[in-house]
Write a protein that holds these residues in place. Structure first.
Motif, PDB file in Angstrom:
ATOM      1  N   VAL A 123       0.844  -1.193   0.000  1.00  0.00           N
ATOM      2  CA  VAL A 123       0.000   0.000   0.000  1.00  0.00           C
ATOM      3  C   VAL A 123       0.882   1.247   0.000  1.00  0.00           C
ATOM      4  O   VAL A 123       2.083   1.188   0.226  1.00  0.00           O
ATOM      5  CB  VAL A 123      -0.946   0.018   1.212  1.00  0.00           C
TER       6      VAL A 123
ATOM      7  N   LEU B 167       0.218   3.188  -5.522  1.00  0.00           N
ATOM      8  CA  LEU B 167      -0.053   4.358  -6.366  1.00  0.00           C
ATOM      9  C   LEU B 167       0.779   4.315  -7.643  1.00  0.00           C
ATOM     10  O   LEU B 167       0.280   4.607  -8.734  1.00  0.00           O
ATOM     11  CB  LEU B 167       0.238   5.647  -5.586  1.00  0.00           C
TER      12      LEU B 167
ATOM     13  N   THR C  81      -0.579   1.531  -9.995  1.00  0.00           N
ATOM     14  CA  THR C  81      -1.871   1.905 -10.572  1.00  0.00           C
ATOM     15  C   THR C  81      -1.710   3.042 -11.576  1.00  0.00           C
ATOM     16  O   THR C  81      -2.371   3.067 -12.622  1.00  0.00           O
ATOM     17  CB  THR C  81      -2.852   2.320  -9.463  1.00  0.00           C
TER      18      THR C  81
ATOM     19  N   VAL D  43      -8.465  -0.744  -7.924  1.00  0.00           N
ATOM     20  CA  VAL D  43      -8.250   0.415  -7.060  1.00  0.00           C
ATOM     21  C   VAL D  43      -9.308   1.470  -7.348  1.00  0.00           C
ATOM     22  O   VAL D  43      -9.394   2.001  -8.458  1.00  0.00           O
ATOM     23  CB  VAL D  43      -6.840   1.011  -7.269  1.00  0.00           C
TER      24      VAL D  43
ATOM     25  N   LEU E  29      -8.306   4.099  -1.230  1.00  0.00           N
ATOM     26  CA  LEU E  29      -7.092   3.300  -1.186  1.00  0.00           C
ATOM     27  C   LEU E  29      -7.078   2.439   0.073  1.00  0.00           C
ATOM     28  O   LEU E  29      -7.364   2.924   1.169  1.00  0.00           O
ATOM     29  CB  LEU E  29      -5.858   4.211  -1.200  1.00  0.00           C
TER      30      LEU E  29
ATOM     31  N   CYS F 142      -9.540  -4.682  -0.603  1.00  0.00           N
ATOM     32  CA  CYS F 142      -8.594  -5.070  -1.653  1.00  0.00           C
ATOM     33  C   CYS F 142      -9.177  -6.122  -2.582  1.00  0.00           C
ATOM     34  O   CYS F 142      -8.769  -6.238  -3.738  1.00  0.00           O
ATOM     35  CB  CYS F 142      -7.308  -5.619  -1.036  1.00  0.00           C
TER      36      CYS F 142
ATOM     37  N   LEU G  79      -6.476   9.438  -7.733  1.00  0.00           N
ATOM     38  CA  LEU G  79      -6.392   8.203  -6.961  1.00  0.00           C
ATOM     39  C   LEU G  79      -6.344   8.476  -5.460  1.00  0.00           C
ATOM     40  O   LEU G  79      -6.875   7.706  -4.668  1.00  0.00           O
ATOM     41  CB  LEU G  79      -5.157   7.407  -7.380  1.00  0.00           C
ATOM     42  N   ASP G  80      -5.679   9.560  -5.074  1.00  0.00           N
ATOM     43  CA  ASP G  80      -5.488   9.887  -3.660  1.00  0.00           C
ATOM     44  C   ASP G  80      -5.953  11.323  -3.393  1.00  0.00           C
ATOM     45  O   ASP G  80      -5.150  12.192  -3.049  1.00  0.00           O
ATOM     46  CB  ASP G  80      -4.014   9.710  -3.292  1.00  0.00           C
TER      47      ASP G  80
END
Length: 257
Positions: free
Chosen positions: A31, A36, A39, A62, A67, A76, A248-249
């Motif tokens: 992780v 990141l 992905t 994802v 996340l 997951c 993504l984040d």
């Protein structure tokens, strides 16, 4: 944000690591920055890349903004390609099906050995660390990418303990120790991209990030680095790379600093 540009050090690590991954590879990722990076590579240039989690998930899906905090966390498994026992994941490693492993550690030395066990004297350590997990298996059997902050206390001449082997003591010592496959491939830091000399297996600088001097890299390293006089510059993160990463984040859980 860093003073050098409009991205953080963690975003820089993720982007530079993603650029090292290729379509069709199977990548053992944890992780945070490793997930990141993998992905990001999938989204931009490696759609056929497969992510593998130590917890037994193959091909996790994802979800941006969701996340997972751990490779053993149930989210997951959602829309993953496969879920298997942890022992079967290690069998995939041992059978040679995994191409790349992402690693980290408290210390790394000039031959790429990693320490995530303890700092100081083994009989009376200053600090106890999480330990190996699957780190030894991964580093023994795959091409390794390490992403970490570049600090003198982390980049040491000799690690206090080899949790995850790199090139052991240099030269052919890795093969002589029975590790005939894999090895340390790249170390990505917030200052540079580093590799290893093909003969001595000592760490060397392959590229300096924008705004970073050779002196700054050496000053933050606890051993002498080979830095060519004509060492190239890495290309800074592009707007599309940063856009996907921030999608993504969005809460900056892993990329704030």
């Amino acid at each position: 944000m860093t003073e050098r540009s409009h991205y953080t050090a963690s975003e820089l690590l993720a982007v530079m690591s993603a650029r090292l991954l290729h379509d069709g590879q199977i990548v053992f990722a944890g992780v945070g920055i490793p997930l990141l990076a993998a992905t990001l590579a999938q989204r931009l240039h490696a759609p056929g890349l497969t992510i593998l989690f130590e917890g037994g998930v193959v091909g996790p899906f994802v979800v941006p903004g969701e996340l997972p905090p751990s490779t053993n966390e149930q989210r997951c498994t959602r829309r993953a390609n496969m879920v298997m026992p942890i022992t079967d994941v290690l069998l995939l490693l041992q059978r040679g099906y995994v191409d790349v492993g992402f690693m980290g550690g408290a210390q790394i030395d000039r031959f790429g050995n990693l320490n995530s066990s303890f700092i100081g004297d083994p009989d009376d350590p200053k600090t106890r660390l999480p330990g190996t997990g699957g780190g030894n298996d991964i580093s023994s059997l795959t091409q390794m990418i390490v992403a970490m902050k570049h600090e003198k206390r982390r980049f040491v001449s000799e690690v206090d303990f080899i949790t995850s082997p790199g090139f052991i003591s240099g030269g052919d010592s890795r093969a002589q120790s029975g590790l005939i496959s894999g090895g340390m491939y790249r170390v990505v830091t917030d200052l540079a991209v580093l590799g290893f000399d093909k003969d001595t297996r000592e760490m060397c600088v392959l590229g300096l990030h924008p705004g970073v001097s050779a002196e700054e890299v050496q000053d933050n390293t606890g051993f002498d680095l080979h830095i060519p006089s004509d060492v190239p510059r890495t290309q800074p993160p592009e707007s599309n790379e940063l856009a996907v990463l921030r999608e993504l984040d969005p809460d900056r859980l892993y990329t704030a600093n």
